[in-house]
Motif scaffolding. Structure first.
Motif, short mmCIF file in Angstrom:
data_model
loop_
_atom_site.label_atom_id
_atom_site.label_comp_id
_atom_site.label_asym_id
_atom_site.label_seq_id
_atom_site.Cartn_x
_atom_site.Cartn_y
_atom_site.Cartn_z
N ALA A 95 0.81 -1.22 0.00
CA ALA A 95 0.00 0.00 0.00
C ALA A 95 0.84 1.27 0.00
O ALA A 95 0.30 2.37 -0.12
CB ALA A 95 -0.93 0.01 1.21
N ASP A 96 2.16 1.15 0.13
CA ASP A 96 3.01 2.34 0.25
C ASP A 96 3.46 2.89 -1.10
O ASP A 96 4.26 3.84 -1.16
CB ASP A 96 4.22 2.04 1.13
CG ASP A 96 5.01 0.83 0.64
OD1 ASP A 96 4.82 0.41 -0.52
OD2 ASP A 96 5.80 0.28 1.44
N LEU A 97 3.00 2.29 -2.19
CA LEU A 97 3.36 2.70 -3.57
C LEU A 97 4.84 2.52 -3.88
O LEU A 97 5.35 3.12 -4.83
CB LEU A 97 2.94 4.15 -3.84
CG LEU A 97 1.43 4.37 -3.99
CD1 LEU A 97 1.12 5.85 -4.23
CD2 LEU A 97 0.87 3.53 -5.14
N GLN A 98 5.52 1.67 -3.10
CA GLN A 98 6.88 1.28 -3.49
C GLN A 98 6.84 0.28 -4.63
O GLN A 98 7.86 0.04 -5.28
CB GLN A 98 7.63 0.70 -2.29
CG GLN A 98 8.11 1.74 -1.29
CD GLN A 98 9.10 1.18 -0.28
OE1 GLN A 98 8.73 0.42 0.60
NE2 GLN A 98 10.35 1.57 -0.41
N ASP A 99 5.66 -0.30 -4.84
CA ASP A 99 5.43 -1.15 -6.00
C ASP A 99 4.75 -0.29 -7.07
O ASP A 99 3.56 0.03 -6.96
CB ASP A 99 4.51 -2.32 -5.64
CG ASP A 99 5.12 -3.22 -4.57
OD1 ASP A 99 6.35 -3.30 -4.50
OD2 ASP A 99 4.34 -3.83 -3.81
N PRO A 100 5.49 0.14 -8.10
CA PRO A 100 4.94 1.08 -9.10
C PRO A 100 3.70 0.53 -9.80
O PRO A 100 3.76 -0.49 -10.49
CB PRO A 100 6.11 1.24 -10.10
CG PRO A 100 7.33 0.86 -9.33
CD PRO A 100 6.89 -0.21 -8.38
N VAL A 124 16.40 -3.29 -8.89
CA VAL A 124 17.79 -3.40 -9.34
C VAL A 124 18.73 -2.59 -8.46
O VAL A 124 19.95 -2.69 -8.61
CB VAL A 124 17.92 -2.94 -10.81
CG1 VAL A 124 17.18 -3.89 -11.73
CG2 VAL A 124 17.40 -1.51 -10.99
N ASP A 125 18.19 -1.80 -7.55
CA ASP A 125 19.01 -1.05 -6.61
C ASP A 125 18.21 -0.83 -5.34
O ASP A 125 17.01 -1.11 -5.29
CB ASP A 125 19.46 0.30 -7.20
CG ASP A 125 18.28 1.21 -7.54
OD1 ASP A 125 17.52 1.58 -6.62
OD2 ASP A 125 18.12 1.55 -8.73
N ARG A 126 18.86 -0.36 -4.31
CA ARG A 126 18.19 -0.10 -3.03
C ARG A 126 18.51 1.33 -2.57
O ARG A 126 18.80 1.57 -1.40
CB ARG A 126 18.63 -1.13 -1.98
CG ARG A 126 18.35 -2.57 -2.40
CD ARG A 126 18.73 -3.55 -1.31
NE ARG A 126 17.80 -3.52 -0.21
CZ ARG A 126 16.72 -4.29 -0.12
NH1 ARG A 126 16.42 -5.14 -1.10
NH2 ARG A 126 15.92 -4.22 0.92
N ASN A 127 18.47 2.25 -3.53
CA ASN A 127 18.75 3.65 -3.22
C ASN A 127 17.75 4.18 -2.19
O ASN A 127 16.55 3.95 -2.30
CB ASN A 127 18.67 4.51 -4.49
CG ASN A 127 19.75 4.15 -5.48
OD1 ASN A 127 20.84 3.71 -5.09
ND2 ASN A 127 19.49 4.33 -6.76
N GLY A 128 18.28 4.89 -1.21
CA GLY A 128 17.42 5.44 -0.16
C GLY A 128 17.40 4.60 1.09
O GLY A 128 16.92 5.05 2.14
N GLU A 129 17.90 3.37 1.02
CA GLU A 129 17.96 2.52 2.20
C GLU A 129 19.35 2.57 2.81
O GLU A 129 20.33 2.94 2.14
CB GLU A 129 17.61 1.07 1.84
CG GLU A 129 16.16 0.88 1.42
CD GLU A 129 15.81 -0.59 1.26
OE1 GLU A 129 16.72 -1.44 1.42
OE2 GLU A 129 14.65 -0.89 0.98
N GLY A 155 16.61 -9.18 -5.04
CA GLY A 155 15.78 -7.99 -5.15
C GLY A 155 14.33 -8.26 -5.45
O GLY A 155 13.56 -7.32 -5.67
N VAL A 156 13.93 -9.52 -5.46
CA VAL A 156 12.55 -9.85 -5.83
C VAL A 156 11.58 -9.32 -4.78
O VAL A 156 11.87 -9.26 -3.59
CB VAL A 156 12.39 -11.39 -5.98
CG1 VAL A 156 12.48 -12.08 -4.62
CG2 VAL A 156 11.06 -11.72 -6.64
N TYR A 196 13.05 -2.71 -11.93
CA TYR A 196 12.78 -1.28 -11.75
C TYR A 196 13.65 -0.74 -10.63
O TYR A 196 14.14 -1.49 -9.78
CB TYR A 196 11.30 -1.04 -11.46
CG TYR A 196 10.84 -1.51 -10.09
CD1 TYR A 196 10.76 -0.63 -9.02
CD2 TYR A 196 10.49 -2.84 -9.87
CE1 TYR A 196 10.34 -1.05 -7.77
CE2 TYR A 196 10.07 -3.27 -8.63
CZ TYR A 196 10.00 -2.37 -7.57
OH TYR A 196 9.58 -2.79 -6.34
N SER A 197 13.86 0.57 -10.63
CA SER A 197 14.66 1.22 -9.59
C SER A 197 13.83 1.40 -8.33
O SER A 197 12.60 1.53 -8.39
CB SER A 197 15.17 2.58 -10.08
OG SER A 197 16.03 2.42 -11.19
#
Length: 309
Positions: A95-100, A124-129, A155-156, A196-197
């Motif tokens: 529900a947090d829209l991290q899934d585009p 493909v990346d974990r930018n922001g973590e 990353g799945v 996706y990023s």
């Protein structure tokens, strides 16, 4: 027209839900499907349930919600959503829209070709973590894929679209301790992953701490690998062999080279502590598997529903 069920586990998502529903609804209008939204309130302590009731009142035909009696965990929420879904196609997303939501269109048309039974997503990346969390995540996938026959794509995400056949296969695995990433992989079927990023949360903050993620990772390893048990077996075997030859060496040295014999208790205590610690570690690993068997044979429900609509 096919029916598409969208399962959304929710835990303290009162800030995200007013943004999530319009964003997904806008995308779904571009797909020739009849939508079914199933929100699962996993014992939230904020006003998540109130927000879900508001959304349900706005669209009674397509929106449904399930509210647990307490927090049972995301895996239980996913399972409840899958059991409630009636669509020909089923989507699982946060529900947090991290899934585009935009990827839903590509997912649908890939499955429509008939070539794929399931289309998942991977970051493909974990930018922001934090770097620590990213490192631990990467190590988990490396270790899990080394010791388990069930391979996990690095990353799945749980975010994926499945055919009814895949959903039925997942539901047939009614185990109490659930690790959905492993279950989705274990059932097989033709699966494609979209990359996706990383996307930041639109609101609120994650309830997943590093410790919770670590425990979740350990659950995944113990659910889909017997390697820890095999390791304890080999540790015990190697320890026995080394100790056996060490005893022979000490006895022979005592009779042939008595001048080299060393009297003292420090080395003995260290050896006892080492072997004792090794035994406790092995017993602990075995106990973890026995504990999971214990939970399974009690056959308690995976979740309890307080209300639904």
């Amino acid at each position: 027209m096919k029916k598409l069920s969208i399962i959304v586990p929710c835990y303290n998502e009162q800030e995200s839900l007013p943004l999530f529903y319009p964003a997904v609804k806008k995308i779904i209008k571009k797909i020739p499907v009849k939508p079914e939204y199933i929100f699962v309130n996993d014992g939230s302590s904020d006003d998540t349930l109130k927000e879900l009731k508001k959304i349900q009142q706005e669209d009674k035909e397509h929106v449904h919600y399930i509210s647990f009696s307490r927090n049972f965990g995301k895996e239980a929420a996913l399972y409840a959503g899958l059991q409630a879904a009636t669509g020909d196609l089923v989507v699982v997303m946060d529900a947090d829209l991290q899934d585009p939501p935009e990827l839903l269109i590509e997912m649908y048309y890939l499955i429509k070709t008939g070539e794929w039974d399931m289309v998942g997503c991977r970051r493909v990346d974990r930018n922001g973590e934090s770097k620590l969390k990213s490192w631990l995540s990467n190590m988990f996938y490396k270790v899990a894929n080394k010791i388990s026959e069930t391979k996990l794509v690095p990353g799945v995400r749980d975010y994926r679209m499945m055919t009814r056949q895949v959903v039925d296969a997942v539901l047939s695995m009614s185990e109490y301790s659930r690790f959905s990433k492993g279950i989705f992989s274990w059932v097989g079927f033709n699966t494609k992953y979209l990359s996706y990023s990383n996307v930041q949360r639109v609101a609120g903050k994650s309830d997943w701490t590093i410790w919770q993620l670590f425990k979740y990772a350990m659950d995944g390893i113990s659910d889909f690998s017997q390697a820890p048990l095999n390791i304890t077996l080999w540790l015990g075997f190697v320890s026995f062999i080394v100790s056996f030859f060490a005893i022979i060496f000490i006895v022979v040295r005592h009779w042939i080279f008595p001048q080299y014999a060393i009297n003292g208790w420090s080395s003995l205590v260290c050896i006892i502590l080492l072997i004792g610690g090794l035994q406790l570690l092995c017993i602990g690993l075995v106990g973890r598997y026995i504990g999971r068997i214990y939970l399974q044979v009690k056959r308690r429900p995976i979740y309890i529903i307080k209300e639904k609509k």
